[in-house]
Design a protein around this motif. Sequence first.
Motif, PDB file in Angstrom:
ATOM      1  N   GLN A  27       4.259  52.156  32.008  1.00 45.33           N
ATOM      2  CA  GLN A  27       3.604  53.255  33.007  1.00 45.33           C
ATOM      3  C   GLN A  27       2.290  52.679  33.194  1.00 45.33           C
ATOM      4  O   GLN A  27       1.342  52.414  32.297  1.00 45.33           O
ATOM      5  N   ARG A  29      -1.856  52.607  34.122  1.00 45.90           N
ATOM      6  CA  ARG A  29      -2.891  53.796  33.851  1.00 45.90           C
ATOM      7  C   ARG A  29      -4.178  53.033  34.588  1.00 45.90           C
ATOM      8  O   ARG A  29      -4.512  51.814  34.189  1.00 45.90           O
ATOM      9  N   SER A  31      -8.057  53.141  35.465  1.00 49.09           N
ATOM     10  CA  SER A  31      -9.114  53.663  35.000  1.00 49.09           C
ATOM     11  C   SER A  31     -10.265  53.632  36.269  1.00 49.09           C
ATOM     12  O   SER A  31      -9.867  53.493  37.111  1.00 49.09           O
ATOM     13  N   TRP A  38      -1.411  48.970  31.032  1.00 53.45           N
ATOM     14  CA  TRP A  38      -0.336  49.558  31.008  1.00 53.45           C
ATOM     15  C   TRP A  38       0.070  50.136  29.353  1.00 53.45           C
ATOM     16  O   TRP A  38      -0.784  49.817  28.511  1.00 53.45           O
ATOM     17  N   ARG A  39       0.934  51.189  29.406  1.00 51.00           N
ATOM     18  CA  ARG A  39       1.600  51.561  28.535  1.00 51.00           C
ATOM     19  C   ARG A  39       3.106  51.900  28.278  1.00 51.00           C
ATOM     20  O   ARG A  39       3.632  51.617  29.512  1.00 51.00           O
TER      21      ARG A  39
END
Length: 144
Positions: A27, A29, A31, A38-39
């Motif tokens: 997923q 992310r 900023s 990513w995570r």
Amino acid sequence: MTIAVWPSELPRPERNTWNARPQDARQKRQSDAGPPSWRLKFSNAAKMVSLSLLLTRDQNAVFDNFYQYETKKGSLLFWMPDPTTDGWALLTDDGSPLLISGGAQDGLPILLSAQWLCSFGDELPNETVQGIHFRRTFGVVVIP
């Protein structure tokens, strides 16, 4: 509920159309500044495989029956031999096959066995005619 089994009458997938890729389990992310990061969204990602089969008229009928009735138009799971492993000879470090010693199968190569639990993917079976053969192109999702 019984899980359908890939018909043994069907040939191995064609090598020149083979395409396998992992399902994206990440997923993104974003900023306020800098590059995105990513995570993991989930830990068990499926494998997405696109493939094709070159079939005789009889094999095409077997495929149609499997898709239409045994998997209910691709909505049910099925077991499929892993085309990259199942039926291939177990090899030594130098690339020669390991052979069975003793018994009725003496001298035959030891064959690998592997199966996938699959469902038909987003790419539903497409049929084209190639001379006297039928080419079926489709995608499967290999369940982890």
